[in-house]
Write a protein that holds these residues in place. Structure first.
Motif, short mmCIF file in Angstrom:
data_model
loop_
_atom_site.label_atom_id
_atom_site.label_comp_id
_atom_site.label_asym_id
_atom_site.label_seq_id
_atom_site.Cartn_x
_atom_site.Cartn_y
_atom_site.Cartn_z
N VAL A 1 -1.75 -1.11 -4.22
CA VAL A 1 -2.74 -0.11 -3.85
C VAL A 1 -2.05 1.25 -3.71
O VAL A 1 -1.05 1.38 -3.00
N LEU A 2 -2.60 2.25 -4.41
CA LEU A 2 -2.19 3.63 -4.20
C LEU A 2 -3.30 4.30 -3.39
O LEU A 2 -4.43 4.44 -3.85
N PHE A 3 -2.98 4.70 -2.17
CA PHE A 3 -3.96 5.25 -1.23
C PHE A 3 -3.68 6.74 -1.05
O PHE A 3 -2.64 7.13 -0.51
N VAL A 4 -4.61 7.56 -1.53
CA VAL A 4 -4.46 9.02 -1.47
C VAL A 4 -5.31 9.54 -0.33
O VAL A 4 -6.50 9.24 -0.24
N SER A 5 -4.71 10.33 0.55
CA SER A 5 -5.44 10.82 1.71
C SER A 5 -4.81 12.11 2.22
O SER A 5 -3.60 12.33 2.08
N HIS A 6 -5.65 12.97 2.82
CA HIS A 6 -5.15 14.14 3.54
C HIS A 6 -4.82 13.77 4.99
O HIS A 6 -4.15 14.54 5.69
N PHE A 7 -5.30 12.62 5.44
CA PHE A 7 -5.18 12.27 6.85
C PHE A 7 -3.87 11.55 7.11
O PHE A 7 -3.67 10.40 6.72
N ILE A 8 -2.98 12.23 7.81
CA ILE A 8 -1.65 11.67 8.04
C ILE A 8 -1.72 10.42 8.90
O ILE A 8 -0.96 9.47 8.69
N ASP A 9 -2.62 10.40 9.88
CA ASP A 9 -2.70 9.22 10.74
C ASP A 9 -3.11 7.99 9.95
O ASP A 9 -2.63 6.88 10.21
N GLU A 10 -4.00 8.16 8.95
CA GLU A 10 -4.37 7.04 8.09
C GLU A 10 -3.16 6.54 7.30
O GLU A 10 -2.93 5.33 7.19
N ILE A 11 -2.41 7.45 6.75
CA ILE A 11 -1.25 7.09 5.95
C ILE A 11 -0.24 6.31 6.78
O ILE A 11 0.28 5.27 6.36
N VAL B 1 0.87 -1.18 0.00
CA VAL B 1 0.00 0.00 0.00
C VAL B 1 0.90 1.22 0.00
O VAL B 1 1.71 1.41 0.90
N HIS B 2 0.76 2.03 -1.05
CA HIS B 2 1.60 3.20 -1.22
C HIS B 2 0.77 4.44 -0.92
O HIS B 2 -0.24 4.69 -1.57
N GLY B 3 1.18 5.24 0.06
CA GLY B 3 0.45 6.45 0.42
C GLY B 3 0.91 7.64 -0.39
O GLY B 3 2.10 7.83 -0.61
N LEU B 4 -0.05 8.46 -0.83
CA LEU B 4 0.26 9.67 -1.59
C LEU B 4 -0.40 10.85 -0.90
O LEU B 4 -1.62 10.86 -0.68
N LEU B 5 0.39 11.87 -0.57
CA LEU B 5 -0.11 13.06 0.10
C LEU B 5 0.40 14.30 -0.61
O LEU B 5 1.34 14.26 -1.40
N GLY B 6 -0.22 15.42 -0.27
CA GLY B 6 0.20 16.72 -0.80
C GLY B 6 -0.89 17.73 -0.53
O GLY B 6 -2.07 17.38 -0.41
N ALA B 7 -0.52 18.99 -0.44
CA ALA B 7 -1.50 20.04 -0.24
C ALA B 7 -2.34 20.22 -1.49
O ALA B 7 -2.04 19.65 -2.55
N ASN B 8 -3.41 21.01 -1.37
CA ASN B 8 -4.21 21.32 -2.55
C ASN B 8 -3.33 21.96 -3.62
O ASN B 8 -2.56 22.87 -3.33
N GLY B 9 -3.45 21.47 -4.85
CA GLY B 9 -2.64 22.01 -5.94
C GLY B 9 -1.26 21.40 -6.07
O GLY B 9 -0.46 21.83 -6.90
N ALA B 10 -0.98 20.38 -5.26
CA ALA B 10 0.35 19.77 -5.31
C ALA B 10 0.55 18.89 -6.54
O ALA B 10 1.69 18.59 -6.91
N GLY B 11 -0.55 18.43 -7.15
CA GLY B 11 -0.45 17.58 -8.33
C GLY B 11 -1.06 16.20 -8.17
O GLY B 11 -1.03 15.39 -9.09
N LYS B 12 -1.65 15.93 -7.00
CA LYS B 12 -2.22 14.60 -6.74
C LYS B 12 -3.31 14.25 -7.75
O LYS B 12 -3.32 13.16 -8.32
N SER B 13 -4.26 15.17 -7.94
CA SER B 13 -5.40 14.89 -8.82
C SER B 13 -4.94 14.65 -10.25
O SER B 13 -5.46 13.76 -10.95
N THR B 14 -3.97 15.42 -10.70
CA THR B 14 -3.46 15.23 -12.07
C THR B 14 -2.80 13.87 -12.21
O THR B 14 -3.00 13.17 -13.22
#
Length: 492
Positions: free
Chosen positions: A188-198, A32-45
């Motif tokens: 699995v690529l798991f994208v989340s804003h929640f650091i504790d989940e990651i 399971v690979h976690g992906l994080l970043g602030a709004n506009g960091a490029g996650k959605s793209t």
């Protein structure tokens, strides 16, 4: 089962915006690979490229030794990559089974019902196959979307904020499913804003900032503070924070046990004259819901809103009559009337029934255009003819009138250029200095730290802490909003 590798993925849009600038990412079977970043960091793209919705401007996607080029979402699915989104794109009038076997063209495949039943059973039977999706809770819908992805035979599962809208028990079910998928050998690529989940769920972590991967490491080697620091990077504030605490006046607004089922837990605080109260949290945390409840725009809300010691009615017209003004997040749909001129839009709060006074409206509009530095041909221009930043200034201008006692701002700088953003934040500060209390919702933590006197942090509709901007930084807010740090102060 093979590894999916992204090498040097870049994306530049026709308007020149660089969304990704050479990102490397490896998704391995059973991990399971976690992906994080602030709004506009490029996650959605990046997610859209993986799902086949966008093509990269440069870079390569490889599966084992094979180079992949997706011809749209169908091509990505054929290659074994399935994407599950936060806002589940299911057909509510169809059953769970029908949604699972629905193909890209909107046709129902001749689905193998026993196979789908076995798949649902492997997920713990979180729904019945014949349940109408419209009747399912959001958590069960998310599980239908997961089953839909797995039914295609996906070996790589991309999960975009799958828990953002879920209740606690629903999140636990998704967590269990993610671990199960990894145990079965899925990547699995798991994208989340929640650091504790990651930290709890992933084996590896990548953090994007400004379109680049600024951190990649095994999760076991990281902690919440290091992840938050990578997300925040350097603080870029539009305005320098005053070194001296601001003098505040008497209490103006009192919120008592304001709540809304499924949206907002009981919340209480007091707002003083001249105070700028920031409201922070990730998307779905309840920030806008709090403003809507104060403004009377949530018919399900309970609790009390007191202005100058007197109760405010629970409808928007009563809030406006009392002096509470709301600048909504969606300015184009809710902030202004497209067919009215700037003068007419600015006059709306004092023009019940659209009884406008042409000469006075023009004088007031000219004054507002000058004060807010609105770049417009004149007061007769339409807001649709202006840039986003100038249109937002018009929306704010209509509430900067003597009758406004409290100003509620919901993402006032979203989607505007740095110049307009600075102008609006300076205007917020000037208005507060003149005694107007302001509640400011923003996804940009550096904005809140620059202009606010204190900041409430929300998660899942609940205030989880209060931050003092004088002694806090962006990483502190990220940690609080993401569940990686305890409250930094008691709720007022």
């Amino acid at each position: 089962m093979v590894t999916l590798t992204l090498e040097g993925i870049a994306k530049t849009f026709p308007n020149g915006t660089i969304a990704l600038a050479g990102v490397d990412l490896t998704l391995a079977p059973g991990k399971v690979h976690g992906l994080l970043g602030a709004n506009g960091a490029g996650k959605s793209t990046l997610i859209k490229i993986l799902s086949g919705a966008l093509s990269p401007s440069a870079g390569t996607i490889r599966r084992g030794g094979e180079t992949l080029r997706f011809s749209g979402p169908r091509g990505a699915k054929k290659a074994g990559v399935a994407t599950i989104y936060q806002h589940v794109p299911l057909v509510p009038t169809l059953s769970a089974f029908e949604n699972i076997v629905l193909d890209e063209g909107g046709w129902l495949r001749g689905g193998d019902r026993p196979r789908i039943a076995a798949l649902a059973e492997s997920l713990g039977n979180p729904f019945a196959l014949d349940d109408l999706v419209a009747d399912l809770p959001i958590g069960a819908r998310q599980m239908v979307a997961i089953a839909q992805a797995l039914a295609t035979g996906a070996e790589v599962v991309v999960m975009d904020e799958p828990t953002a809208s879920l209740a606690g028990h629903e999140r636990v079910r998704v967590y269990e499913t993610i671990r199960q998928l990894a145990d079965e050998g899925k990547a699995v690529l798991f994208v989340s804003h929640f650091i504790d989940e990651i930290v709890a769920l992933t084996d590896e972590v990548t953090v994007l900032r400004d379109g680049r991967a600024v951190l990649h490491a095994p999760t076991a080697e990281l902690d919440a503070h290091r992840i938050a620091a990578a997300i925040a990077g350097r603080a870029v504030t539009a305005l320098a924070r005053s070194p001296e605490p601001r003098a505040l006046g008497a209490p103006v607004l009192e919120v008592r046990d304001l709540a809304s089922p499924g949206k907002l837990a009981p919340t209480s605080f007091t707002l003083r004259a001249g105070e700028i109260l920031g409201v922070s949290g990730v998307l779905g945390s309840g920030r806008s819901e709090l403003l809507h409840a104060i403004f009377g725009a949530d018919p399900d809300a309970s609790g009390e809103v007191m202005l100058d010691g007197k109760p405010v009615g629970r409808w928007p017209d009563e809030a406006v009559a009392a002096g509470i003004a709301l600048v909504p997040e969606d300015r184009a749909k809710q902030g202004y009337v497209p067919g009215l001129t700037l003068a007419e839009n600015i006059a709306l709060p004092r023009a019940p029934g659209l009884l406008l006074d042409g000469e006075r409206d023009r004088v007031d509009a000219d004054a507002a255009i000058a004060r807010l530095a609105i770049k417009a041909p004149g007061a007769d221009a339409l807001p649709t003819e202006l840039s986003g930043g100038n249109a937002q200034k018009v929306v704010i201008a209509k509430w900067l009138v003597p009758g406004t006692r409290v100003l509620l701002l919901d993402e006032p700088t979203a989607g505007i250029d740095i110049g307009a953003r600075t102008d609006i934040l300076r205007l917020v500060r000037e208005s507060a200095d003149a005694g107007l209390p302001v509640i400011l919702v923003s996804s940009e933590f550096e904005e809140l730290l620059a202009v606010c006197d204190r900041i409430l942090v929300l998660r899942d509709g609940r205030v989880v802490g209060e931050a003092d901007p004088a002694v806090s930084d962006e990483a502190d807010l990220i940690l609080m909003a993401g569940g990686g740090k305890a409250s930094m102060g008691a709720q007022a």
